[in-house]
Design a protein around this motif. Structure first.
Motif, PDB file in Angstrom:
ATOM      1  N   ARG A  66       0.797  -1.215   0.012  1.00 55.33           N
ATOM      2  CA  ARG A  66       0.083  -0.091  -0.041  1.00 55.33           C
ATOM      3  C   ARG A  66       0.999   1.305   0.070  1.00 55.33           C
ATOM      4  NH1 ARG A  66      -3.150  -0.700   5.099  1.00 55.33           N
ATOM      5  NH2 ARG A  66      -2.888  -2.883   5.184  1.00 55.33           N
ATOM      6  N   LEU A  67       1.719   1.217   0.807  1.00 55.34           N
ATOM      7  CA  LEU A  67       2.947   2.232   1.011  1.00 55.34           C
ATOM      8  C   LEU A  67       3.395   2.608  -0.497  1.00 55.34           C
ATOM      9  CD1 LEU A  67       4.537   2.030   4.232  1.00 55.34           C
ATOM     10  CD2 LEU A  67       3.501   4.121   3.299  1.00 55.34           C
ATOM     11  N   ARG A  68       3.795   1.399  -1.045  1.00 50.05           N
ATOM     12  CA  ARG A  68       4.454   1.587  -2.507  1.00 50.05           C
ATOM     13  C   ARG A  68       3.556   2.163  -3.542  1.00 50.05           C
ATOM     14  NH1 ARG A  68       9.478  -1.071  -3.114  1.00 50.05           N
ATOM     15  NH2 ARG A  68       9.875  -2.643  -1.638  1.00 50.05           N
ATOM     16  N   ALA A  69       2.342   1.693  -3.234  1.00 53.14           N
ATOM     17  CA  ALA A  69       1.256   2.295  -4.438  1.00 53.14           C
ATOM     18  C   ALA A  69       1.123   3.717  -3.997  1.00 53.14           C
ATOM     19  CB  ALA A  69      -0.109   1.508  -4.108  1.00 53.14           C
ATOM     20  N   ILE A 142       7.893  11.134   5.421  1.00 51.25           N
ATOM     21  CA  ILE A 142       7.336  10.823   4.173  1.00 51.25           C
ATOM     22  C   ILE A 142       6.715  11.929   3.528  1.00 51.25           C
ATOM     23  CG2 ILE A 142       5.755   9.441   2.694  1.00 51.25           C
ATOM     24  CD1 ILE A 142       6.604   6.902   4.785  1.00 51.25           C
ATOM     25  N   VAL A 143       5.729  12.593   4.284  1.00 49.83           N
ATOM     26  CA  VAL A 143       4.859  13.728   3.630  1.00 49.83           C
ATOM     27  C   VAL A 143       5.937  14.736   3.314  1.00 49.83           C
ATOM     28  CG1 VAL A 143       3.431  15.654   4.245  1.00 49.83           C
ATOM     29  CG2 VAL A 143       2.875  13.154   4.944  1.00 49.83           C
ATOM     30  N   ALA A 144       6.761  15.280   3.986  1.00 52.01           N
ATOM     31  CA  ALA A 144       7.754  16.337   3.585  1.00 52.01           C
ATOM     32  C   ALA A 144       8.618  16.084   2.276  1.00 52.01           C
ATOM     33  CB  ALA A 144       8.429  16.687   4.825  1.00 52.01           C
ATOM     34  N   SER A 145       9.237  14.774   2.651  1.00 52.23           N
ATOM     35  CA  SER A 145      10.304  14.364   1.553  1.00 52.23           C
ATOM     36  C   SER A 145       9.391  14.268   0.064  1.00 52.23           C
ATOM     37  CB  SER A 145      10.837  13.189   1.984  1.00 52.23           C
ATOM     38  OG  SER A 145      11.571  13.351   2.932  1.00 52.23           O
ATOM     39  N   LEU A 146       8.073  13.655   0.144  1.00 50.37           N
ATOM     40  CA  LEU A 146       7.498  13.568  -1.296  1.00 50.37           C
ATOM     41  C   LEU A 146       7.028  14.959  -1.629  1.00 50.37           C
ATOM     42  CD1 LEU A 146       4.603  11.104  -0.862  1.00 50.37           C
ATOM     43  CD2 LEU A 146       6.348  11.103  -2.421  1.00 50.37           C
ATOM     44  N   GLN A 147       7.019  15.980  -0.883  1.00 50.22           N
ATOM     45  CA  GLN A 147       6.703  17.328  -1.281  1.00 50.22           C
ATOM     46  C   GLN A 147       8.288  17.766  -1.900  1.00 50.22           C
ATOM     47  OE1 GLN A 147       4.245  19.618  -1.492  1.00 50.22           O
ATOM     48  NE2 GLN A 147       2.798  18.143  -0.562  1.00 50.22           N
ATOM     49  N   GLY A 148       9.266  17.581  -1.246  1.00 48.49           N
ATOM     50  CA  GLY A 148      10.500  18.012  -1.635  1.00 48.49           C
ATOM     51  C   GLY A 148      10.829  17.451  -3.036  1.00 48.49           C
ATOM     52  N   ALA A 149      10.745  15.873  -3.346  1.00 50.23           N
ATOM     53  CA  ALA A 149      10.774  15.429  -4.256  1.00 50.23           C
ATOM     54  C   ALA A 149      10.027  15.879  -5.640  1.00 50.23           C
ATOM     55  CB  ALA A 149      10.592  13.634  -4.188  1.00 50.23           C
ATOM     56  N   THR A 150       8.707  16.161  -5.369  1.00 53.82           N
ATOM     57  CA  THR A 150       7.769  16.660  -6.481  1.00 53.82           C
ATOM     58  C   THR A 150       8.401  18.115  -6.769  1.00 53.82           C
ATOM     59  OG1 THR A 150       6.046  15.382  -5.264  1.00 53.82           O
ATOM     60  CG2 THR A 150       5.527  17.189  -6.913  1.00 53.82           C
ATOM     61  N   ALA A 151       8.697  18.871  -5.875  1.00 52.59           N
ATOM     62  CA  ALA A 151       9.135  20.226  -6.056  1.00 52.59           C
ATOM     63  C   ALA A 151      10.586  20.030  -7.126  1.00 52.59           C
ATOM     64  CB  ALA A 151       9.640  20.969  -4.899  1.00 52.59           C
ATOM     65  N   ASP A 163      12.257   8.745  -7.811  1.00 54.05           N
ATOM     66  CA  ASP A 163      12.842   7.505  -7.957  1.00 54.05           C
ATOM     67  C   ASP A 163      13.945   7.355  -6.815  1.00 54.05           C
ATOM     68  OD1 ASP A 163      11.406   6.474 -10.034  1.00 54.05           O
ATOM     69  OD2 ASP A 163      12.980   7.015 -11.489  1.00 54.05           O
ATOM     70  N   ARG A 164      14.590   8.426  -6.413  1.00 50.94           N
ATOM     71  CA  ARG A 164      15.798   8.426  -5.590  1.00 50.94           C
ATOM     72  C   ARG A 164      15.072   8.277  -4.118  1.00 50.94           C
ATOM     73  NH1 ARG A 164      17.205  13.819  -7.749  1.00 50.94           N
ATOM     74  NH2 ARG A 164      18.505  13.359  -9.457  1.00 50.94           N
ATOM     75  N   PHE A 165      13.923   9.017  -3.876  1.00 52.91           N
ATOM     76  CA  PHE A 165      13.153   8.830  -2.738  1.00 52.91           C
ATOM     77  C   PHE A 165      12.639   7.589  -2.531  1.00 52.91           C
ATOM     78  CE2 PHE A 165       9.174   9.244  -0.524  1.00 52.91           C
ATOM     79  CZ  PHE A 165       9.383   9.427   0.788  1.00 52.91           C
ATOM     80  N   LYS A 166      12.040   6.792  -3.621  1.00 50.36           N
ATOM     81  CA  LYS A 166      11.629   5.422  -3.431  1.00 50.36           C
ATOM     82  C   LYS A 166      12.732   4.532  -3.077  1.00 50.36           C
ATOM     83  CE  LYS A 166       8.906   4.233  -6.998  1.00 50.36           C
ATOM     84  NZ  LYS A 166       8.563   4.294  -8.293  1.00 50.36           N
ATOM     85  N   HIS A 167      13.769   4.795  -3.681  1.00 55.45           N
ATOM     86  CA  HIS A 167      15.058   3.882  -3.231  1.00 55.45           C
ATOM     87  C   HIS A 167      15.582   3.821  -1.770  1.00 55.45           C
ATOM     88  CE1 HIS A 167      16.314   3.459  -7.770  1.00 55.45           C
ATOM     89  NE2 HIS A 167      15.294   2.611  -7.389  1.00 55.45           N
ATOM     90  N   VAL A 168      15.796   5.204  -1.396  1.00 54.66           N
ATOM     91  CA  VAL A 168      16.161   5.352  -0.059  1.00 54.66           C
ATOM     92  C   VAL A 168      15.107   4.844   1.061  1.00 54.66           C
ATOM     93  CG1 VAL A 168      16.672   7.253   1.563  1.00 54.66           C
ATOM     94  CG2 VAL A 168      17.597   7.289  -0.710  1.00 54.66           C
ATOM     95  N   LEU A 169      13.707   5.369   0.723  1.00 58.89           N
ATOM     96  CA  LEU A 169      12.645   4.866   1.605  1.00 58.89           C
ATOM     97  C   LEU A 169      12.533   3.299   1.993  1.00 58.89           C
ATOM     98  CD1 LEU A 169      10.186   5.775   3.440  1.00 58.89           C
ATOM     99  CD2 LEU A 169       8.933   5.483   1.210  1.00 58.89           C
TER     100      LEU A 169
ATOM    101  N   VAL B 168      15.535  10.693  10.754  1.00 56.82           N
ATOM    102  CA  VAL B 168      15.384   9.409   9.896  1.00 56.82           C
ATOM    103  C   VAL B 168      16.813   9.499   9.030  1.00 56.82           C
ATOM    104  CG1 VAL B 168      14.310   8.815   7.658  1.00 56.82           C
ATOM    105  CG2 VAL B 168      12.765   9.690   9.803  1.00 56.82           C
ATOM    106  N   LEU B 169      17.308  10.507   8.857  1.00 56.65           N
ATOM    107  CA  LEU B 169      18.466  10.398   7.954  1.00 56.65           C
ATOM    108  C   LEU B 169      19.655   9.872   8.841  1.00 56.65           C
ATOM    109  CD1 LEU B 169      20.310  11.402   5.398  1.00 56.65           C
ATOM    110  CD2 LEU B 169      20.618  13.547   6.704  1.00 56.65           C
ATOM    111  N   PHE B 170      20.017  10.404   9.723  1.00 58.86           N
ATOM    112  CA  PHE B 170      21.049   9.942  10.641  1.00 58.86           C
ATOM    113  C   PHE B 170      20.860   8.543  11.285  1.00 58.86           C
ATOM    114  CE2 PHE B 170      21.799  14.398  10.141  1.00 58.86           C
ATOM    115  CZ  PHE B 170      23.039  14.422   9.478  1.00 58.86           C
ATOM    116  N   GLY B 171      19.602   8.506  11.668  1.00 56.46           N
ATOM    117  CA  GLY B 171      19.306   7.332  12.305  1.00 56.46           C
ATOM    118  C   GLY B 171      18.915   5.930  11.521  1.00 56.46           C
ATOM    119  N   GLN B 172      18.401   6.229  10.457  1.00 49.77           N
ATOM    120  CA  GLN B 172      17.956   4.868   9.420  1.00 49.77           C
ATOM    121  C   GLN B 172      18.936   5.101   8.229  1.00 49.77           C
ATOM    122  OE1 GLN B 172      15.775   3.856  12.186  1.00 49.77           O
ATOM    123  NE2 GLN B 172      15.669   2.515  10.137  1.00 49.77           N
ATOM    124  N   VAL B 173      18.843   6.219   7.369  1.00 45.95           N
ATOM    125  CA  VAL B 173      19.414   6.323   6.069  1.00 45.95           C
ATOM    126  C   VAL B 173      21.138   6.035   6.116  1.00 45.95           C
ATOM    127  CG1 VAL B 173      19.721   7.500   4.136  1.00 45.95           C
ATOM    128  CG2 VAL B 173      17.808   7.635   5.387  1.00 45.95           C
TER     129      VAL B 173
END
Lengths: 180, 180
Positions: A66-69, A142-151, A163-169, B168-173
């Motif tokens: 669900r998270l991936r979707a 996740i909410v913030a990083s999705l905004q950043g990746a979209t921007a 794509d970078r965000f997905k790989h890291v997440l 998240v960055l320093f603890g997980q990634v």
């Protein structure tokens, strides 16, 4: 028009011209440009809410699926909007100009965090997601990083930031224990 | 004015009024509002570049310490700008309106990625950072997520989004092997 030019960049004249209506129609329907902006936000959030129901809350799939979707659909929404990015993100950048808009955006992002955190918690309980995570914190991330990746996708014109965000997440942050 | 209202939201009239100069001064100095925007971006980037040199490139500190200093300074920059957020982020939201501005922002973000990736690579070589990471990818992720956290900080009025990102960055990634 608001999505493409930003709320500040879109004049009432641009908006009524694109709608093909006289300027009087705008002033008859909306008490202010701010009131118009709030309605635009509600329309967009309604669509986002449906997408969240179809992904994060679709319990026929596992929490991690669900998270991936959800992340895929968010990237896709950003993509179909071409270079316009996320409408809420565009408003976010102008949140300093209107307390009513800022407050509504804060509520929307908080509600989104709750839905994502619930999905994360279910994935943690199911052993799909690192159970030591703080679901609320990661949901906010996740909410913030999705905004950043979209921007950034608006600037790079492409899916690379998402794509970078997905790989890291999925590769690092959630560190799925069972599904690798 | 541009920082507070967004580039689209800031009219030339607002700008010359804030500067206390006649409108003619603006048209004498800048061929267009776009040309003015590009100069604003250079000024801001110059400051960001100095901050990156003082953090990411300060080789008296360990790579992981430099990264922490960079993220802290980025959050601080966003904070001192109060609710204005990152100026480059504000421009990003309006990148669809100007190809010249979009191109320059893409270059700036790419240069920033290179500096961060170098620091990550040094940390990986030093055993401070998970050596299996793709430094370029994670650097791009950091640039985008910092933008997102800064944008959300405008809405939430506070450091919470940046703090979530740091945890998240320093603890997980980066999952530091040695310094835990």
């Amino acid at each position: 028009v608001v999505h493409e030019r930003g709320f500040g960049g879109a004049s009432v004249r641009d908006i009524v011209q694109a709608a093909g209506v006289p300027q009087g129609s705008f002033t008859n329907h909306f008490a202010s440009k701010e009131a118009f902006g709030l309605e635009v936000i509600e329309l967009y959030y309604e669509q986002a809410r449906q997408m969240m129901a179809a992904t994060l809350e679709d319990r026929s799939r596992s929490p991690l699926e669900r998270l991936r979707a959800y992340v895929d659909a968010s990237g896709c929404r950003a993509g179909t909007a071409a270079r316009a990015g996320c409408l809420l993100g565009n408003f976010t950048m102008e949140a300093a100009n209107s307390e009513a808009i800022r407050t509504r955006l804060a509520e929307i992002f908080a509600e989104t965090r709750v839905v994502i955190a619930e999905c994360l918690s279910e994935g943690m309980a199911a052993g799909e997601i690192d159970p030591t995570l703080d679901a609320e914190e990661v949901a906010g991330f996740i909410v913030a990083s999705l905004q950043g990746a979209t921007a950034l996708g608006k600037v790079e014109i492409g899916a690379a930031p998402i794509d970078r965000f997905k790989h890291v997440l999925f590769g690092q942050v959630l560190r799925p224990a069972a599904t690798g």
